[in-house]
Scaffold this motif. Sequence first.
Motif, mmCIF file in Angstrom:
data_model
loop_
_atom_site.group_PDB
_atom_site.id
_atom_site.type_symbol
_atom_site.label_atom_id
_atom_site.label_comp_id
_atom_site.label_asym_id
_atom_site.label_seq_id
_atom_site.Cartn_x
_atom_site.Cartn_y
_atom_site.Cartn_z
ATOM 1 N N MET A 1 0.838 -1.194 0.000
ATOM 2 C CA MET A 1 0.000 0.000 0.000
ATOM 3 C C MET A 1 0.877 1.251 0.000
ATOM 4 N N LEU A 2 0.380 2.292 -0.630
ATOM 5 C CA LEU A 2 1.061 3.581 -0.678
ATOM 6 C C LEU A 2 0.086 4.638 -0.163
ATOM 7 N N PHE A 3 0.571 5.509 0.716
ATOM 8 C CA PHE A 3 -0.285 6.510 1.332
ATOM 9 C C PHE A 3 0.209 7.899 0.958
ATOM 10 N N VAL A 4 -0.720 8.749 0.510
ATOM 11 C CA VAL A 4 -0.377 10.066 -0.003
ATOM 12 C C VAL A 4 -1.129 11.130 0.791
ATOM 13 N N GLY A 5 -0.400 12.125 1.262
ATOM 14 C CA GLY A 5 -1.016 13.291 1.885
ATOM 15 C C GLY A 5 -0.931 14.459 0.923
ATOM 16 N N ASP A 6 -2.058 15.151 0.722
ATOM 17 C CA ASP A 6 -2.121 16.248 -0.261
ATOM 18 C C ASP A 6 -2.652 17.496 0.448
ATOM 19 N N ASP A 14 1.117 20.507 -1.972
ATOM 20 C CA ASP A 14 2.253 19.865 -1.313
ATOM 21 C C ASP A 14 1.863 18.423 -1.022
ATOM 22 N N VAL A 15 2.632 17.475 -1.533
ATOM 23 C CA VAL A 15 2.297 16.067 -1.366
ATOM 24 C C VAL A 15 3.431 15.339 -0.659
ATOM 25 N N ALA A 16 3.055 14.328 0.111
ATOM 26 C CA ALA A 16 4.012 13.464 0.803
ATOM 27 C C ALA A 16 3.572 12.026 0.606
ATOM 28 N N LEU A 17 4.522 11.145 0.271
ATOM 29 C CA LEU A 17 4.256 9.725 0.069
ATOM 30 C C LEU A 17 4.959 8.924 1.143
ATOM 31 N N ILE A 18 4.227 7.999 1.784
ATOM 32 C CA ILE A 18 4.821 7.117 2.781
ATOM 33 C C ILE A 18 4.390 5.681 2.494
ATOM 34 N N ASN A 19 5.147 4.716 3.045
ATOM 35 C CA ASN A 19 4.794 3.317 2.852
ATOM 36 C C ASN A 19 4.034 2.791 4.061
ATOM 37 N N GLU A 20 3.806 1.483 4.116
ATOM 38 C CA GLU A 20 3.001 0.891 5.179
ATOM 39 C C GLU A 20 3.667 1.010 6.544
ATOM 40 N N HIS A 47 6.916 4.680 -7.077
ATOM 41 C CA HIS A 47 7.036 4.053 -5.759
ATOM 42 C C HIS A 47 6.077 2.880 -5.551
ATOM 43 N N LEU A 48 5.278 2.567 -6.560
ATOM 44 C CA LEU A 48 4.406 1.400 -6.477
ATOM 45 C C LEU A 48 5.145 0.164 -6.984
ATOM 46 N N ASP A 49 4.907 -0.965 -6.342
ATOM 47 C CA ASP A 49 5.457 -2.205 -6.865
ATOM 48 C C ASP A 49 4.805 -2.541 -8.202
ATOM 49 N N GLU A 50 5.526 -3.283 -9.028
ATOM 50 C CA GLU A 50 5.034 -3.577 -10.372
ATOM 51 C C GLU A 50 3.718 -4.331 -10.354
ATOM 52 N N GLN A 51 3.542 -5.196 -9.356
ATOM 53 C CA GLN A 51 2.317 -5.996 -9.313
ATOM 54 C C GLN A 51 1.136 -5.253 -8.700
ATOM 55 N N VAL A 113 -4.208 8.803 6.944
ATOM 56 C CA VAL A 113 -4.877 7.760 6.157
ATOM 57 C C VAL A 113 -4.189 6.414 6.338
ATOM 58 N N ARG A 114 -2.905 6.436 6.704
ATOM 59 C CA ARG A 114 -2.217 5.158 6.955
ATOM 60 C C ARG A 114 -2.741 4.486 8.206
ATOM 61 N N THR A 115 -2.907 5.242 9.273
ATOM 62 C CA THR A 115 -3.271 4.642 10.561
ATOM 63 C C THR A 115 -4.766 4.646 10.846
#
Length: 410
Positions: A1-6, A14-20, A47-51, A113-115
């Motif tokens: 999963m990828l989590f984005v704050g906008d 302004d955007v920030a990307l974090i992982n699980e 930053h997303l995995d190919e699958q 959104v992650r937690t």
Amino acid sequence: MLFVGDDWAEDHHDVALINEEGRLLARRRLSEGVKGIEALHGLIADHLDEQDGSDQVMVGIETDRGPWVAALLAANYAVFAVNPLQAARYRERHGTSGAKSDKGDALVLAQLVRTDHAHHRPITGDSDAAEEVKVLARSHQSLIWARQRQVNVLRSNLREYFPAALAAFGSALADRDAIAVLAVAPGPEKARKLSSAKVQSLLRQAGRSRYLQSRADEITSALQSEQLEARAGIEAAYTATTKALVAVIAELNNQIQALQGQVEECFGRHPDAEIYLSQPGLGPVLGARVLAEFGDAPHRYADARARKNYSGMSPITRASGKKSVVLARYARNRRLVDALYGQAFAALNASPGAREYYAARRARGATHHQALRALGNRLVGILHGCLRHHTRYNENTAWSAAKEETLNAA
């Protein structure tokens, strides 16, 4: 999963990307528009995995509308509209210094959104027909509010130099009679020269066809009554201001009337229009406003309780120790609450069941507004059932449960 704050602004995001695990992967400031959304898609893809697909992306943003949000939904991201108050409280969980920045807010939204995404409802896209109704209904209501602000200024103005006009028209300063007369006689000097025949002519031109002479005599008598006068120079300044305000209100009246026709036409084309119009107290305008604010996404509200809570008509309970208080909701959709209050008030004459329910609440000690809110809450539940089963309102079915509750309470 990828989590984005906008964290959005008028011309940038302004955007920030974090992982699980909550690790920061990237930060960017993107421009508003096509280039910005393309850059965001590219950043997410990097930053997303190919699958993984776009359905593995969750986005937190403090708005639920606009082209940018529509583009996020079109990309199949799970988009969560976070209330700014909730975001501010979440920020305080991570620091008490009071420091704040756009980059920091973007990271806060991503962490939220992650937690806590399970405690927030993702944006569900409405149909194009519902979005069209929303734009028109909100614009129509905004013009009415704008007109009321101008009327308040006009009333305050008249109190200072022309109280006879308030005696003639009362609170109906936006009505055709007041606009027609005040446009010709915005001050005491010209008002004294108006004859009853002239006022009749003005009222006729404005569209009045009944009680012309009696209404003209009333207006003439009030305008020419004795009053305390302002100084000549001050009176001239107020007269000029009133003339401008009357012209603004007259044009707002024209535009409100024109937009109302478009609201009714657009609402009439919606598939659920007949269900809304079958509800007691809802006509084309109020029905359009209720549809616009609730939306028509079929799975937005899990049950009637969820719709009632969103409506703002259901109460909240504050309990601590031995003290428990039931209060009206403060944080709510003002446009929706305004429409539902209007429906509840109109339903008192349109539905015997609604009148009986209201009377039972009053008999149990509720104030007028408390009983009206309770009635509005009940009507929201009835609407939810009708929409869920795709059926029109039925008086007996709608109030059978309420009658049982009343009998049990007695």
